[in-house]
Scaffold this active site. Structure first.
Site, PDB file in Angstrom:
ATOM      1  N   GLY A   1      11.248   4.913   7.384  1.00 58.38           N
ATOM      2  CA  GLY A   1      11.717   4.259   8.606  1.00 58.38           C
ATOM      3  C   GLY A   1      12.726   5.013   9.226  1.00 58.38           C
TER       4      GLY A   1
ATOM      5  N   LYS B   1      -0.930   1.802  -3.434  1.00 65.58           N
ATOM      6  CA  LYS B   1       0.145   2.747  -3.128  1.00 65.58           C
ATOM      7  C   LYS B   1       1.519   2.362  -4.261  1.00 65.58           C
ATOM      8  CE  LYS B   1       3.703   3.704   0.232  1.00 65.58           C
ATOM      9  NZ  LYS B   1       4.257   3.587   1.502  1.00 65.58           N
TER      10      LYS B   1
END
Lengths: 271, 68
Positions: free
Chosen positions: A168, A107
Site C-alpha cells: 500500500g 496467496k
C-alpha cells in the site's frame, strides 16, 4: 541479428501457473475500492484474469456483500491469507477460502510486523509445504530472499511473489536488485506483489523479466481507478514486450545513433 | 431457555435448540456469509440446517471481501 520479418508479438506467450494458461500478466487486488460495484469495470479495464480477495469475520452491524457476487465466471480467484500471523493460521484461512468457493489457488501472506507489514518468510515456507501437499496452487508473498525462494521451489510453490515496497505504500521497486536475483536464479514465475505505485514501475518490473505483477492500492486509490487499470494493463504489456524484444546494452559513454562521417564538420572547418 | 455460544470471538446468548441455519437466518447480512467454522472445523453448508447449537459452541462466520 537483423531481419525484417521478425514477429512483433510472439506466437505463444502464456504464463502458466497451476496448469492454467494466462494471457494477462496483470493480477489485480480488490481491496480499498470505494465500492464493490467499481470492481467489475476495473477488472475489465485491466483485462485481468487473476483477482485477489480476503476472508474476514462477518460484521453483524455493517452490511457486507460477498465480493464473489461482483466477479464474472472464468476469473481465477486468488484469496489471500491476510490476518494470519503464523503458518497454522494461514493454513486455516486457506482451507476456509477453498470451502467458501475460491478454488485451489491461494496467496500465502503471513505477517507479524504491523508497521511495514513485511511478510514472515519462515512461516510462509512452512504454510507452503503444508498447503501444496493438500493440493493447493500456492503463491507465497515474500520478502525477496534467494534462500527463501529456493525453499519455496523445493516445497512446490507455483510462483514466488516478492514485494517491491511495503504493502500500500505506492513507492515502487525499492527491492529491485533482490528481485532481479530471484528472476535469474529461480525457475518459477516471479510475480512482483506490493509497493508498485505507478504504471512505469510495473513496466520496469516486466522489463526486468518478472512474470507478472499484482496491483491493488495503486489502482484502487487513483482518482479514476478504471482509467488507471487500463494504464497498468498497457504498461505491463509494454514491459513484457520490451523484455521479449531484448533491450540493448547500457554503456557509460555516448554511442552515436547517426553515422559519424562528419561532412558538415568538414564544411564548417573549411570556412 | 437460553444458552451461550461464542460467535466470531464474542459471547452471545441464543435460544436453546436452534439449528445453525435457523440462527443465521435471524441475523443481519443473511446473504453475506460464505463459510462457517464450527468448533474449529469447517462445516459444509448442507449441514447447517441439521446442526443444532449447544452451550459453549464456537462459531466463526466468515465472508469474502475485497483484498489485495
Amino acid at each position: 541479428m537483423t531481419h525484417v520479418n521478425m514477429p512483433i508479438v510472439p506466437v505463444e506467450d502464456w504464463l502458466e501457473i497451476g496448469g492454467v494458461k494466462l494471457t494477462s500478466r496483470l493480477f489485480v487486488g480488490t481491496g480499498k475500492f470505494p465500492a464493490h460495484a467499481v470492481v467489475p469495470s476495473v477488472i475489465e479495464s485491466a483485462a485481468s484474469q487473476v483477482v485477489t480477495m480476503a476472508l474476514r469475520r462477518v460484521d453483524w452491524q455493517n452490511p457486507q456483500e460477498n465480493i464473489l457476487n461482483y466477479l464474472t465466471d472464468g476469473l481465477v480467484l486468488l484469496p489471500n491469507t491476510s490476518g494470519a500471523r503464523t503458518a497454522e493460521e494461514a493454513v486455516r484461512i486457506a482451507r476456509l477460502a477453498r470451502a467458501a468457493g475460491c478454488g485451489d489457488w491461494v496467496k500465502i501472506e503471513v505477517i507479524r510486523d504491523q508497521h511495514y507489514l513485511l511478510p514472515d518468510n519462515f512461516e510462509t515456507v512452512i504454510a507452503t509445504e503444508i498447503l501444496v501437499k493438500e493440493g493447493f496452487t500456492v503463491l507465497p508473498y515474500v520478502s525477496p530472499d534467494l534462500s527463501t525462494a529456493r525453499r519455496l521451489l523445493e516445497a512446490g510453490a507455483a510462483a514466488v511473489m516478492p514485494l517491491g515496497a511495503p504493502i500500500g505504500s505506492n513507492r515502487g521497486l525499492k527491492t529491485r536488485e533482490l528481485i532481479k536475483i530471484l528472476i535469474e536464479e529461480i525457475p518459477l514465475p516471479v510475480i512482483v506483489d506490493a509497493g508498485i505505485g505507478r504504471p512505469s514501475e510495473a513496466a520496469e518490473a516486466m522489463e526486468m523479466g518478472a512474470a507478472a505483477v499484482l496491483v491493488n492500492t495503486a489502482i484502487a486509490t487513483a482518482e479514476n481507478p478504471v482509467a488507471m487499470a487500463r494504464a497498468f494493463r498497457l504498461a505491463v504489456e509494454a514491459g513484457r514486450l520490451a523484455h521479449l524484444a531484448g533491450p540493448g546494452a547500457r554503456t557509460e559513454q555516448a554511442q552515436a545513433s547517426s553515422p559519424l562521417t562528419g561532412f558538415l564538420h568538414e564544411a564548417l572547418t573549411v570556412d | 431457555m437460553n444458552i451461550n455460544i461464542t460467535v466470531n470471538g464474542k459471547e452471545t446468548e441464543i435460544q436453546d435448540g436452534l439449528a445453525l441455519r435457523a440462527w443465521l437466518e435471524g441475523q443481519n447480512n443473511f446473504k453475506a456469509w460464505t463459510v462457517v467454522e464450527y468448533n474449529g472445523e469447517i462445516l459444509e453448508r448442507e449441514l447447517w440446517p441439521s446442526t443444532v447449537l449447544h452451550e459453549g459452541d464456537k462459531l466463526e462466520v466468515l465472508v469474502l471481501l475485497g483484498g489485495g
